[in-house]
Scaffold this active site. Structure first.
Site, PDB file in Angstrom:
ATOM      1  N   ASP A  67       0.818  -1.206   0.000  1.00  0.00           N
ATOM      2  CA  ASP A  67       0.000   0.000   0.000  1.00  0.00           C
ATOM      3  C   ASP A  67       0.852   1.257   0.000  1.00  0.00           C
ATOM      4  O   ASP A  67       2.077   1.214   0.121  1.00  0.00           O
ATOM      5  CB  ASP A  67      -0.940   0.007   1.216  1.00  0.00           C
ATOM      6  CG  ASP A  67      -0.255  -0.489   2.489  1.00  0.00           C
ATOM      7  OD1 ASP A  67       0.962  -0.276   2.639  1.00  0.00           O
ATOM      8  OD2 ASP A  67      -0.941  -1.092   3.341  1.00  0.00           O
ATOM      9  N   ASN A 136      -7.768  -3.287  14.354  1.00  0.00           N
ATOM     10  CA  ASN A 136      -9.153  -3.595  13.988  1.00  0.00           C
ATOM     11  C   ASN A 136      -9.232  -4.750  12.996  1.00  0.00           C
ATOM     12  O   ASN A 136     -10.300  -5.025  12.446  1.00  0.00           O
ATOM     13  CB  ASN A 136      -9.863  -2.352  13.430  1.00  0.00           C
ATOM     14  CG  ASN A 136      -9.229  -1.835  12.139  1.00  0.00           C
ATOM     15  OD1 ASN A 136      -8.275  -2.413  11.618  1.00  0.00           O
ATOM     16  ND2 ASN A 136      -9.763  -0.729  11.621  1.00  0.00           N
ATOM     17  N   HIS A 138      -7.425  -5.016  10.122  1.00  0.00           N
ATOM     18  CA  HIS A 138      -7.106  -4.735   8.726  1.00  0.00           C
ATOM     19  C   HIS A 138      -5.739  -5.299   8.360  1.00  0.00           C
ATOM     20  O   HIS A 138      -4.834  -5.374   9.183  1.00  0.00           O
ATOM     21  CB  HIS A 138      -7.186  -3.231   8.423  1.00  0.00           C
ATOM     22  CG  HIS A 138      -6.056  -2.405   8.939  1.00  0.00           C
ATOM     23  ND1 HIS A 138      -6.198  -1.519   9.988  1.00  0.00           N
ATOM     24  CD2 HIS A 138      -4.755  -2.301   8.562  1.00  0.00           C
ATOM     25  CE1 HIS A 138      -5.035  -0.913  10.215  1.00  0.00           C
ATOM     26  NE2 HIS A 138      -4.154  -1.379   9.363  1.00  0.00           N
ATOM     27  N   GLU A 143      -9.898  -2.304   5.292  1.00  0.00           N
ATOM     28  CA  GLU A 143     -10.563  -2.001   6.551  1.00  0.00           C
ATOM     29  C   GLU A 143     -11.812  -2.863   6.750  1.00  0.00           C
ATOM     30  O   GLU A 143     -12.427  -3.325   5.786  1.00  0.00           O
ATOM     31  CB  GLU A 143     -10.971  -0.520   6.571  1.00  0.00           C
ATOM     32  CG  GLU A 143      -9.816   0.461   6.434  1.00  0.00           C
ATOM     33  CD  GLU A 143      -9.091   0.708   7.743  1.00  0.00           C
ATOM     34  OE1 GLU A 143      -9.265  -0.088   8.697  1.00  0.00           O
ATOM     35  OE2 GLU A 143      -8.363   1.702   7.835  1.00  0.00           O
TER      36      GLU A 143
END
Length: 243
Positions: A67, A136, A138, A143
């Site tokens: 990314d 979380n 990801h 996400e």
């Protein structure tokens, strides 16, 4: 999945680095999927040490990063291109043209995403994909959501992800709101995946990843469906295999 637990992050870094190095020794033209953030810094340092000792060469290897932030200049200290150069690429013999990071400043971001997937299809598949995991769940910047994208795409970052990354910036307002990330389909095309998870605060999400239901609300849980995942962690978490 294969789970390896370590007493400390130093031992974990060495083992993870050795796995990547072994891949390159066995296949000098290996295609490696790379990750950024705090998790891989130590293992990249171990790779550099091994290279400087003359024990491995990356001259024929290729890399694709997961990314990159959207709108952050590549010269910015926290751009992922800058991160990779500073922590790894500038210290080994890999060719610049063989290192690929999504262009978060492309005029047409959607076209850049399609081109990134095309390059991976033509030069890959990725032999070993390195992953970390967010608090979380990801991976990359995929996400939690009711659905996930298959290919590389532009994503709006969750507030908790921006909060987690603000430690790398002077203020939360400096943390980009968007990123380009490999989609889950792209990640899952890798022949093998190395998931590195550090810190007691990640124990709960790692447990959900390994043992919880497969759900897009915990993107990392989709790794349960991949045929070859190696998990290395210093968390006190067990993999409860069931048939």
């Amino acid at each position: 999945m294969i789970l390896h637990k370590f007493k400390n992050s130093a031992d974990l870094d060495r083992a993870a680095a050795d796995l990547i190095i072994s891949m390159v020794r066995a296949k000098p033209n290996a295609v490696l999927g790379m990750a950024t953030g705090g998790t891989p810094v130590g293992l990249y340092q171990e790779i550099v040490k091994t290279y400087k000792a003359g024990l491995v060469s990356f001259a024929s290897a290729k890399t694709f990063n997961l990314d990159e932030y959207v709108g952050l200049p590549v010269t910015h200290q926290e751009s992922y291109r800058n991160f990779m150069q500073r922590n790894l690429f500038d210290h080994i013999d890999i060719k610049r043209e063989n290192t690929h990071v999504p262009d978060g400043n492309a005029t047409d971001v959607d076209a850049e995403c399609r081109n990134y997937d095309r390059m991976m299809f033509e030069q890959g598949p990725v032999d070993l994909q390195l992953l970390g995991i967010g608090g979380n769940g990801h991976i990359g910047f995929n996400e939690p959501d009711t659905q996930l994208s298959r290919g590389t795409y532009k994503v709006t970052l969750k507030q908790e992800t921006r909060e987690a990354n603000k430690r790398f910036f002077n203020h939360i307002d400096e943390v980009p709101t968007h990123a380009v990330t490999m989609g889950m389909g792209t990640i899952m095309q890798a022949k093998a995946i190395l998931l590195v998870v550090k810190g007691a605060e990640k124990a709960a999400i790692l447990d959900a990843t390994l043992n919880g239901p497969i759900t897009t609300l915990v993107p990392a849980s989709l790794l349960q469906t991949h045929p070859r995942v190696i998990v290395m962690t210093d968390c006190d978490v067990d993999y409860k295999v069931s048939f």
